[in-house]
Design a protein around this motif. Structure first.
Motif, PDB file in Angstrom:
ATOM      1  N   LEU A 133      -6.656   1.497   9.088  1.00  0.00           N
ATOM      2  CA  LEU A 133      -6.398   0.338   8.236  1.00  0.00           C
ATOM      3  C   LEU A 133      -6.482   0.716   6.765  1.00  0.00           C
ATOM      4  O   LEU A 133      -5.667   0.276   5.946  1.00  0.00           O
ATOM      5  CB  LEU A 133      -7.416  -0.770   8.538  1.00  0.00           C
ATOM      6  N   SER A 136      -3.468   2.566   5.453  1.00  0.00           N
ATOM      7  CA  SER A 136      -2.253   1.768   5.325  1.00  0.00           C
ATOM      8  C   SER A 136      -2.117   1.081   3.972  1.00  0.00           C
ATOM      9  O   SER A 136      -1.038   0.620   3.614  1.00  0.00           O
ATOM     10  CB  SER A 136      -2.206   0.713   6.437  1.00  0.00           C
ATOM     11  N   HIS A 176     -12.948 -11.579  14.103  1.00  0.00           N
ATOM     12  CA  HIS A 176     -11.634 -12.134  14.410  1.00  0.00           C
ATOM     13  C   HIS A 176     -10.546 -11.699  13.439  1.00  0.00           C
ATOM     14  O   HIS A 176      -9.368 -11.710  13.803  1.00  0.00           O
ATOM     15  CB  HIS A 176     -11.717 -13.656  14.426  1.00  0.00           C
ATOM     16  N   ARG A 177     -10.906 -11.324  12.213  1.00  0.00           N
ATOM     17  CA  ARG A 177      -9.888 -11.091  11.188  1.00  0.00           C
ATOM     18  C   ARG A 177      -9.515  -9.629  11.009  1.00  0.00           C
ATOM     19  O   ARG A 177      -8.448  -9.332  10.466  1.00  0.00           O
ATOM     20  CB  ARG A 177     -10.344 -11.692   9.856  1.00  0.00           C
ATOM     21  N   LEU A 178     -10.374  -8.718  11.404  1.00  0.00           N
ATOM     22  CA  LEU A 178     -10.012  -7.310  11.300  1.00  0.00           C
ATOM     23  C   LEU A 178      -8.947  -6.987  12.344  1.00  0.00           C
ATOM     24  O   LEU A 178      -9.137  -7.251  13.539  1.00  0.00           O
ATOM     25  CB  LEU A 178     -11.241  -6.423  11.522  1.00  0.00           C
ATOM     26  N   THR A 179      -7.843  -6.377  11.913  1.00  0.00           N
ATOM     27  CA  THR A 179      -6.739  -6.123  12.836  1.00  0.00           C
ATOM     28  C   THR A 179      -6.890  -4.770  13.534  1.00  0.00           C
ATOM     29  O   THR A 179      -6.023  -3.898  13.459  1.00  0.00           O
ATOM     30  CB  THR A 179      -5.390  -6.184  12.092  1.00  0.00           C
ATOM     31  N   VAL A 180      -8.027  -4.611  14.214  1.00  0.00           N
ATOM     32  CA  VAL A 180      -8.202  -3.450  15.089  1.00  0.00           C
ATOM     33  C   VAL A 180      -7.857  -3.892  16.511  1.00  0.00           C
ATOM     34  O   VAL A 180      -7.921  -5.092  16.826  1.00  0.00           O
ATOM     35  CB  VAL A 180      -9.646  -2.911  15.021  1.00  0.00           C
ATOM     36  N   PRO A 181      -7.472  -2.975  17.399  1.00  0.00           N
ATOM     37  CA  PRO A 181      -7.135  -3.353  18.768  1.00  0.00           C
ATOM     38  C   PRO A 181      -8.283  -4.095  19.455  1.00  0.00           C
ATOM     39  O   PRO A 181      -9.460  -3.804  19.216  1.00  0.00           O
ATOM     40  CB  PRO A 181      -6.858  -2.005  19.445  1.00  0.00           C
ATOM     41  N   SER A 182      -7.933  -5.050  20.305  1.00  0.00           N
ATOM     42  CA  SER A 182      -8.948  -5.854  20.990  1.00  0.00           C
ATOM     43  C   SER A 182      -9.914  -4.979  21.775  1.00  0.00           C
ATOM     44  O   SER A 182     -11.128  -5.220  21.782  1.00  0.00           O
ATOM     45  CB  SER A 182      -8.276  -6.858  21.935  1.00  0.00           C
TER      46      SER A 182
END
Length: 293
Positions: A133, A136, A176-182
């Motif tokens: 992240l 990016s 919930h807001r960090l866009t790491v894989p579930s």
């Protein structure tokens, strides 16, 4: 061993007092000891590790003798010490070096994590996802492999038998807001649950997204509070900003953040309820990952 960073800040204050008591500007002190003004400024802002020979020359030039000389030289020795984090140079990033120094020497560490998982409680897959992240959106000022190794080592040092008491209030929005894989987030949550379940002095309290915070305004950023074994080392607050860490040790400033932390802690879930919450979310995320959602 006392914190070298805390000692550097104390030494910085002492040097500034000595300079001002002699009626010297930074330029004047620099000329007196044959240094650049930049170097004096960096010493007075605790930005560099002191060189003992240079400190001795400075004390001689300022006619410091006796017990005051011995006290300041001892302070400089402690400020010049190196810790395990120094072997990484700048490859682990300046923020993590500061955190490692303060955590290692603290009696207590308390934090409010508004935008990130506690750095000392992250598992390797989660750290690697965070680095992706970070890559990016900017050029990295650290080496990813070394940063990962150092962060894992931070946790090892935190869990050593004489490590500090560690408590964090974790804002639910981070989950919930960090866009790491579930699947990666589920692994991270289970890792935290394991650590805090096995070590009584490590606590995570979740601040639910619908929790109301009585008694004042909301916090504007993440922050960290440290206390140290020696009474001569005052409590410290470190405030997270986008570009740097703001270090505070004035009593009034630290007390404001301590009061904020107490309010956050009161509004957060209990230790046991937080563990149960993290387990439920981890299970749900793992199920979503398994079903392809």
């Amino acid at each position: 061993m006392p914190s070298p960073y805390v000692r550097r800040r104390r030494l910085a204050v002492e040097i500034r007092k000595l300079r001002e008591s002699r009626g010297l500007t930074t330029d004047g002190l620099a000329r007196l000891v044959f240094h650049s003004r930049t170097k004096i400024t960096r010493l007075e802002n605790a930005q560099i590790r002191p060189d003992l020979a240079e400190i001795m020359n400075m004390l001689d030039a300022l006619d410091i003798t006796g017990s005051q000389y011995d006290r300041l030289l001892q302070l400089a020795r402690e400020a010049a010490q190196k810790g395990w984090w120094d072997r990484y140079g700048m490859s682990m990033g300046p923020r993590q070096k500061l955190a490692a120094d303060l955590e290692y020497h603290a009696s207590t560490v308390r934090s409010y994590d508004q935008t990130a998982m506690p750095g000392a409680l992250q598992c390797r897959p989660f750290i690697e996802a965070l680095i992706k992240l970070d890559e990016s959106q900017r050029s990295l000022n650290y080496q990813p492999e070394r940063l990962t190794e150092a962060r894992v080592n931070r946790q090892r040092e935190l869990l050593r038998p004489d490590g500090p008491t560690y408590e964090t209030v974790l804002d639910e929005c981070v989950i919930h807001r960090l866009t790491v894989p579930s699947r990666t987030m589920a692994t991270q949550l289970r890792h935290m649950v394991q650590v805090i379940s096995e070590e009584e002095r490590i606590t995570v309290r979740v601040l639910a997204h619908n929790a109301r915070l009585p008694g004042g305004l909301l916090p504007k950023s993440s922050f960290y509070l440290y206390t140290f074994p020696e009474a001569s080392d005052p409590p410290m607050a470190v405030v997270d900003t986008v570009t740097t860490d703001l270090v505070l040790n004035q009593r009034g400033e630290v007390m404001r953040y301590t009061g904020m932390y107490d309010r956050l802690r009161e509004a957060a879930l209990s230790r046991d309820d937080s563990i149960a919450f993290l387990e439920r979310v981890a299970n749900r995320l793992a199920e979503q990952a398994g079903s392809g959602i």
